[in-house]
Enzyme design. Structure first.
Site, PDB file in Angstrom:
ATOM      1  N   HIS A  34      48.962  55.060 -30.971  1.00  0.00           N
ATOM      2  CA  HIS A  34      49.740  54.164 -30.105  1.00  0.00           C
ATOM      3  C   HIS A  34      49.110  52.767 -30.148  1.00  0.00           C
ATOM      4  O   HIS A  34      47.884  52.644 -30.178  1.00  0.00           O
ATOM      5  CB  HIS A  34      49.767  54.710 -28.676  1.00  0.00           C
ATOM      6  CG  HIS A  34      50.831  54.063 -27.847  1.00  0.00           C
ATOM      7  ND1 HIS A  34      50.697  52.788 -27.340  1.00  0.00           N
ATOM      8  CD2 HIS A  34      52.060  54.491 -27.463  1.00  0.00           C
ATOM      9  CE1 HIS A  34      51.804  52.472 -26.673  1.00  0.00           C
ATOM     10  NE2 HIS A  34      52.643  53.483 -26.725  1.00  0.00           N
ATOM     11  N   GLU A  71      57.489  51.554 -32.919  1.00  0.00           N
ATOM     12  CA  GLU A  71      57.333  50.954 -31.589  1.00  0.00           C
ATOM     13  C   GLU A  71      56.898  49.490 -31.731  1.00  0.00           C
ATOM     14  O   GLU A  71      55.693  49.210 -31.786  1.00  0.00           O
ATOM     15  CB  GLU A  71      56.259  51.703 -30.795  1.00  0.00           C
ATOM     16  CG  GLU A  71      56.727  52.985 -30.180  1.00  0.00           C
ATOM     17  CD  GLU A  71      56.026  53.247 -28.850  1.00  0.00           C
ATOM     18  OE1 GLU A  71      56.706  53.597 -27.889  1.00  0.00           O
ATOM     19  OE2 GLU A  71      54.789  53.102 -28.774  1.00  0.00           O
TER      20      GLU A  71
HETATM   21  P1  13P Z   1      58.180  51.520 -22.351  1.00  0.00           P
HETATM   22  O1  13P Z   1      59.326  52.506 -22.491  1.00  0.00           O
HETATM   23  O2  13P Z   1      57.646  51.432 -20.964  1.00  0.00           O
HETATM   24  O3  13P Z   1      58.534  50.195 -22.949  1.00  0.00           O
HETATM   25  O4  13P Z   1      56.959  52.105 -23.214  1.00  0.00           O
HETATM   26  C1  13P Z   1      57.158  52.410 -24.543  1.00  0.00           C
HETATM   27  C2  13P Z   1      55.970  53.126 -25.054  1.00  0.00           C
HETATM   28  O5  13P Z   1      54.919  52.511 -25.263  1.00  0.00           O
HETATM   29  C3  13P Z   1      56.069  54.563 -25.258  1.00  0.00           C
HETATM   30  O6  13P Z   1      54.999  55.054 -25.989  1.00  0.00           O
END
Ligand code: 13P
Length: 232
Positions: free
Chosen positions: A95, A154
């Site tokens: 992440h 992401e």
């Molecule tokens: P949000 O949905 O709060 O933007 O977070 C995304 C995230 O980092 C999931 O791993």
């Protein structure tokens, strides 16, 4: 198969997590056999949470949010894939918050994926454009079977802002990832996903689901996202 994966990050103690299960149980979202619902929890919640899910027969699978890049041994405080193997089927790795706050590298992420697969846990590998090529190259370098992983695009600018990126742009990057892994695994989008926008992402040709942060913490909001996918 479509995926709704929640990531609680560093929120919710065990008591709060059990109240969340009661919340979901009261709402009774539509669990479809075509949609895999997974929640990635703090280590401290997992065992109790699993127990309660099973008591109430709620078909949510659980995951961890991190794992050690080291094998079992003299590494005080580390949680190994061997320990997690008894508790979860999935684990987030790489992440962007861990890269930023704990200096995790693509090499460490690939090592973690290797230990997870060795313990029959599916790695959920988070990617963003600046290191996407490097990370995938490192997975192949370490002989990680990418067909046993789940990938998530992401974009850091969309995390926790309430402003997701354009779904067409997300699909473009998903196609890029798909090409690099020879179309071998599911690819998800994460970053400010809500019940209002989830359909616009999963309607894209190469997006198989979503990774949800903030809106996974509130049973009503998370159930709303599950329902949107089940009704597709
Ligand atoms: P949000 O949905 O709060 O933007 O977070 C995304 C995230 O980092 C999931 O791993």
């Amino acid at each position: 198969m479509k995926y709704v994966i929640g990531n609680w990050k560093s929120n919710q103690n065990l008591t709060e997590s059990l109240i969340w299960v009661d919340g979901i149980d009261a709402i009774k979202p539509h669990f479809s056999p075509d949609v895999s619902v997974i929640l990635c929890l703090p280590f401290t919640d997992i065992a109790g949470f699993n127990h309660k899910l099973s008591d109430l027969k709620i078909p949510i699978l659980t995951g961890a949010q991190n794992v050690s890049h080291l094998p079992p041994g003299k590494h005080t405080g580390e949680i190994t894939a061997n320990m997690l193997g008894e508790l979860v089927n999935y684990c987030l790795v790489g992440h962007s918050e861990r890269r930023r706050d704990f200096n995790e590298t693509s090499q460490m992420v690939a090592e973690k994926a290797g230990f997870l697969l060795g313990n029959s846990i599916t790695p959920i590998i988070c990617l963003d454009l600046p290191y996407l090529d490097e990370q995938i190259k490192e997975l192949f370098q370490q002989n990680i079977d990418v067909s046993r992983c789940i990938f998530v695009y992401e974009p850091i600018a969309a995390i926790g802002t309430g402003h997701p990126i354009d779904p067409i742009d997300a699909n473009h990057v998903a196609n890029q990832i798909s090409f690099l892994i020879d179309n071998a695994a599911p690819i998800l989008y994460g970053g400010s996903v809500s019940a209002d926008n989830v359909k616009s992402f999963v309607d894209q040709s190469r997006i198989d689901g979503v990774l949800v942060g903030a809106d996974s913490l509130e049973p009503t909001l998370f159930a709303g996202i599950i329902n949107c996918l089940a009704e597709k």
